[in-house]
Scaffold this active site. Structure first.
Site, PDB file in Angstrom:
ATOM      1  N   TYR A  51       0.823  -1.224   0.000  1.00 60.95           N
ATOM      2  CA  TYR A  51       0.000   0.000   0.000  1.00 60.95           C
ATOM      3  C   TYR A  51       0.856   1.273   0.000  1.00 60.95           C
ATOM      4  O   TYR A  51       0.319   2.363  -0.224  1.00 60.95           O
ATOM      5  CB  TYR A  51      -0.900   0.074   1.238  1.00 60.95           C
ATOM      6  N   SER A 154      -5.288 -13.538   3.596  1.00 59.69           N
ATOM      7  CA  SER A 154      -6.274 -12.641   2.992  1.00 59.69           C
ATOM      8  C   SER A 154      -6.617 -13.176   1.607  1.00 59.69           C
ATOM      9  O   SER A 154      -5.725 -13.629   0.875  1.00 59.69           O
ATOM     10  CB  SER A 154      -5.674 -11.229   2.898  1.00 59.69           C
ATOM     11  N   ASN A 155      -7.892 -13.131   1.293  1.00 61.34           N
ATOM     12  CA  ASN A 155      -8.386 -13.549  -0.029  1.00 61.34           C
ATOM     13  C   ASN A 155      -8.125 -15.025  -0.319  1.00 61.34           C
ATOM     14  O   ASN A 155      -7.975 -15.419  -1.478  1.00 61.34           O
ATOM     15  CB  ASN A 155      -7.769 -12.672  -1.135  1.00 61.34           C
ATOM     16  N   SER A 206     -13.723  -3.421   1.882  1.00 61.90           N
ATOM     17  CA  SER A 206     -14.622  -2.742   0.923  1.00 61.90           C
ATOM     18  C   SER A 206     -16.093  -3.023   1.211  1.00 61.90           C
ATOM     19  O   SER A 206     -16.855  -3.395   0.318  1.00 61.90           O
ATOM     20  CB  SER A 206     -14.280  -3.122  -0.524  1.00 61.90           C
ATOM     21  N   LEU A 213     -21.028   1.616  -3.873  1.00 60.55           N
ATOM     22  CA  LEU A 213     -22.349   1.209  -3.389  1.00 60.55           C
ATOM     23  C   LEU A 213     -23.245   2.412  -3.080  1.00 60.55           C
ATOM     24  O   LEU A 213     -24.463   2.352  -3.252  1.00 60.55           O
ATOM     25  CB  LEU A 213     -22.130   0.361  -2.118  1.00 60.55           C
TER      26      LEU A 213
HETATM   27  N1  LIG Z   1      -6.920  -7.578   1.791  1.00 62.28           N
HETATM   28  C1  LIG Z   1      -7.193  -7.007   0.647  1.00 62.28           C
HETATM   29  O1  LIG Z   1      -6.923  -7.548  -0.447  1.00 62.28           O
HETATM   30  C2  LIG Z   1      -7.825  -5.647   0.649  1.00 62.28           C
HETATM   31  C3  LIG Z   1      -8.342  -5.094  -0.540  1.00 62.28           C
HETATM   32  C4  LIG Z   1      -8.948  -3.832  -0.474  1.00 62.28           C
HETATM   33  C5  LIG Z   1      -9.007  -3.146   0.749  1.00 62.28           C
HETATM   34  N2  LIG Z   1      -8.469  -3.695   1.867  1.00 62.28           N
HETATM   35  C6  LIG Z   1      -8.503  -2.989   3.183  1.00 62.28           C
HETATM   36  O2  LIG Z   1      -9.842  -2.604   3.442  1.00 62.28           O
HETATM   37  C7  LIG Z   1      -9.882  -1.191   3.703  1.00 62.28           C
HETATM   38  C8  LIG Z   1     -11.230  -0.660   3.284  1.00 62.28           C
HETATM   39  O3  LIG Z   1     -11.410  -0.846   1.875  1.00 62.28           O
HETATM   40  P1  LIG Z   1     -12.033   0.324   1.005  1.00 62.28           P
HETATM   41  O4  LIG Z   1     -11.188   1.529   1.167  1.00 62.28           O
HETATM   42  O5  LIG Z   1     -12.289  -0.189  -0.353  1.00 62.28           O
HETATM   43  O6  LIG Z   1     -13.404   0.531   1.833  1.00 62.28           O
HETATM   44  P2  LIG Z   1     -14.800   1.186   1.519  1.00 62.28           P
HETATM   45  O7  LIG Z   1     -15.283   1.654   2.857  1.00 62.28           O
HETATM   46  O8  LIG Z   1     -15.652   0.249   0.756  1.00 62.28           O
HETATM   47  O9  LIG Z   1     -14.493   2.441   0.577  1.00 62.28           O
HETATM   48  C9  LIG Z   1     -13.916   3.618   1.095  1.00 62.28           C
HETATM   49  C10 LIG Z   1     -14.028   4.687   0.024  1.00 62.28           C
HETATM   50  O10 LIG Z   1     -15.412   5.044  -0.077  1.00 62.28           O
HETATM   51  C11 LIG Z   1     -15.523   6.452   0.046  1.00 62.28           C
HETATM   52  N3  LIG Z   1     -16.805   6.816   0.644  1.00 62.28           N
HETATM   53  C12 LIG Z   1     -17.800   7.475   0.002  1.00 62.28           C
HETATM   54  N4  LIG Z   1     -18.832   7.667   0.824  1.00 62.28           N
HETATM   55  C13 LIG Z   1     -18.521   7.143   1.997  1.00 62.28           C
HETATM   56  C14 LIG Z   1     -19.213   7.033   3.256  1.00 62.28           C
HETATM   57  N5  LIG Z   1     -20.440   7.512   3.460  1.00 62.28           N
HETATM   58  N6  LIG Z   1     -18.599   6.403   4.264  1.00 62.28           N
HETATM   59  C15 LIG Z   1     -17.340   5.904   4.096  1.00 62.28           C
HETATM   60  N7  LIG Z   1     -16.642   5.977   2.931  1.00 62.28           N
HETATM   61  C16 LIG Z   1     -17.230   6.590   1.892  1.00 62.28           C
HETATM   62  C17 LIG Z   1     -14.333   6.879   0.875  1.00 62.28           C
HETATM   63  O11 LIG Z   1     -14.066   8.239   0.593  1.00 62.28           O
HETATM   64  P3  LIG Z   1     -13.708   9.295   1.771  1.00 62.28           P
HETATM   65  O12 LIG Z   1     -12.272   9.050   2.109  1.00 62.28           O
HETATM   66  O13 LIG Z   1     -13.945  10.602   1.129  1.00 62.28           O
HETATM   67  O14 LIG Z   1     -14.643   9.036   2.926  1.00 62.28           O
HETATM   68  C18 LIG Z   1     -13.254   5.931   0.374  1.00 62.28           C
HETATM   69  O15 LIG Z   1     -12.649   6.415  -0.810  1.00 62.28           O
HETATM   70  C19 LIG Z   1      -8.677  -0.634   2.935  1.00 62.28           C
HETATM   71  O16 LIG Z   1      -8.232   0.601   3.437  1.00 62.28           O
HETATM   72  C20 LIG Z   1      -7.646  -1.719   3.174  1.00 62.28           C
HETATM   73  O17 LIG Z   1      -7.058  -1.537   4.442  1.00 62.28           O
HETATM   74  C21 LIG Z   1      -7.898  -4.947   1.847  1.00 62.28           C
END
Ligand SMILES: NC(=O)c1ccc[n+]([C@@H]2O[C@H](COP(=O)([O-])OP(=O)(O)OC[C@H]3O[C@@H](n4cnc5c(N)ncnc54)[C@H](OP(=O)(O)O)[C@@H]3O)[C@@H](O)[C@H]2O)c1
Length: 296
Positions: A51, A154-155, A206, A213
């Site tokens: 990351y 993971s995954n 996510s 979503l």
């Molecule tokens: N193990 C893996 O392969 C893997 C893969 C992907 C992710 N991850 C982990 O999972 C974490 C979360 O994944 P993700 O970032 O995809 O999560 P997510 O919560 O599905 O998406 C977050 C994104 O949505 C936006 N967003 C828009 N409206 C929102 C609202 N009302 N509330 C919260 N967010 C909103 C956020 O923008 P704003 O910043 O403007 O709020 C941010 O860009 C990552 O940071 C990482 O640590 C792991």
């Protein structure tokens, strides 16, 4: 929520730092963000060497070392993007869970994060060529040196998890997978049943589909938004994202959701989901909107 017996002490929601580099926080802004999510009860943070979040986070920890004791740090290893360091692939990006890669990546994460240990180290993606005996020795070395407290994946599919579990001496404490009303495949993969039998927590990434979503740009997400809004009104939630997290938390696998926002107000809203109960029928109304048909 009682934590399954084979999961270490982690917070019920996890701060995801995948996008940290994009957020453009100064060290002071990052420190304030960390302190505020700890105050909300979110003390577990999710990183990965790939990351490029760890050096930024580590600079903040160097400035406020007392924060380390309040945090549980997850890191991940095993993805080699192409680039120009020993941890990169020369030509073809690939997954690599060979022993030397695990050790080198973990050592780099420790240096970047300015810490002497990682609480939970995960293999980021299943490596089709995974040499399980090498993984087992690398995990033992890191554990014996006190550099990693717990290990997981993971995954991973259930079969990949079982293959590794049979080879390693340490318990595998989690499988971090994608799960949301937008991405339902974990419901059918057996991962949640496995975690309940073996008493460990699955972590869900996510949960908001990376933000997609909530945008309602497709017919499916519009259908989901309508169903989520109905449940939001019925349970008295403040926002749709709260309902999404409550829906994830309602699963009996006692899932730990990862948050991905850079906005502390969205964290403040998300933690309220820990006190929202989604009834069985409401859960299925969201599932039905996601799959586009009712139960048979
Ligand atoms: N193990 C893996 O392969 C893997 C893969 C992907 C992710 N991850 C982990 O999972 C974490 C979360 O994944 P993700 O970032 O995809 O999560 P997510 O919560 O599905 O998406 C977050 C994104 O949505 C936006 N967003 C828009 N409206 C929102 C609202 N009302 N509330 C919260 N967010 C909103 C956020 O923008 P704003 O910043 O403007 O709020 C941010 O860009 C990552 O940071 C990482 O640590 C792991």
């Amino acid at each position: 929520m009682t934590t399954p017996s084979n999961t270490p002490d982690l917070s019920p929601m996890i701060a995801g730092y995948w996008r940290l580099q994009q957020w453009g926080f100064s060290t002071e802004q990052l420190l304030s963000f960390i302190e505020q999510h700890i105050a909300l009860g979110i003390s577990t943070v999710d990183h990965a060497w790939v990351y490029q979040s760890e050096a930024i986070f580590g600079r903040a920890l160097k400035q406020a070392p007392e924060l380390r004791r309040q945090l549980q740090i997850i890191s991940k290893c095993g993805i080699k993007p192409s680039g120009n360091s020993p941890l990169h692939a020369r030509n073809t990006a690939h997954y690599d869970s060979r022993g030397s890669t695990i050790i080198e990546s973990c050592e780099q994460s420790l240096r970047d994060l300015n810490t002497d240990h990682i609480d939970v180290l995960l293999l980021h993606r299943p490596d089709y060529l995974m040499p399980v005996d090498e993984v087992a020795s690398a995990f033992n070395r890191l554990k014996e040196a006190g550099k990693v407290k717990h290990f997981g994946v993971s995954n991973f599919s259930v079969a990949q998890f079982e293959l590794l579990r049979a080879a390693v001496d340490v318990p595998l404490v989690t499988n971090q997978i994608e799960f949301s009303p937008y991405q339902l495949s974990a419901l059918e993969s057996g991962v949640f049943e496995q975690s309940q039998i073996q008493q460990f927590s699955v972590m869900a990434w996510s949960c908001l589909g990376g933000g997609v979503l909530l945008k309602g740009e497709t017919e499916r997400s519009q259908r989901l938004l309508l169903a989520l809004t109905d449940v939001m009104h019925a349970v008295g939630a403040d926002s749709i994202d709260q309902v999404v997290y409550a829906w994830v938390l309602a699963h009996p696998a006692k899932i730990l959701p990862l948050l991905g926002s850079s906005n502390i107000e969205r964290y403040r809203s998300a933690v309220k989901a820990l006190n929202i109960t989604i009834e069985h029928e409401q859960w299925y109304s969201i599932w039905q909107a996601a799959v586009g048909h009712g139960v048979a």
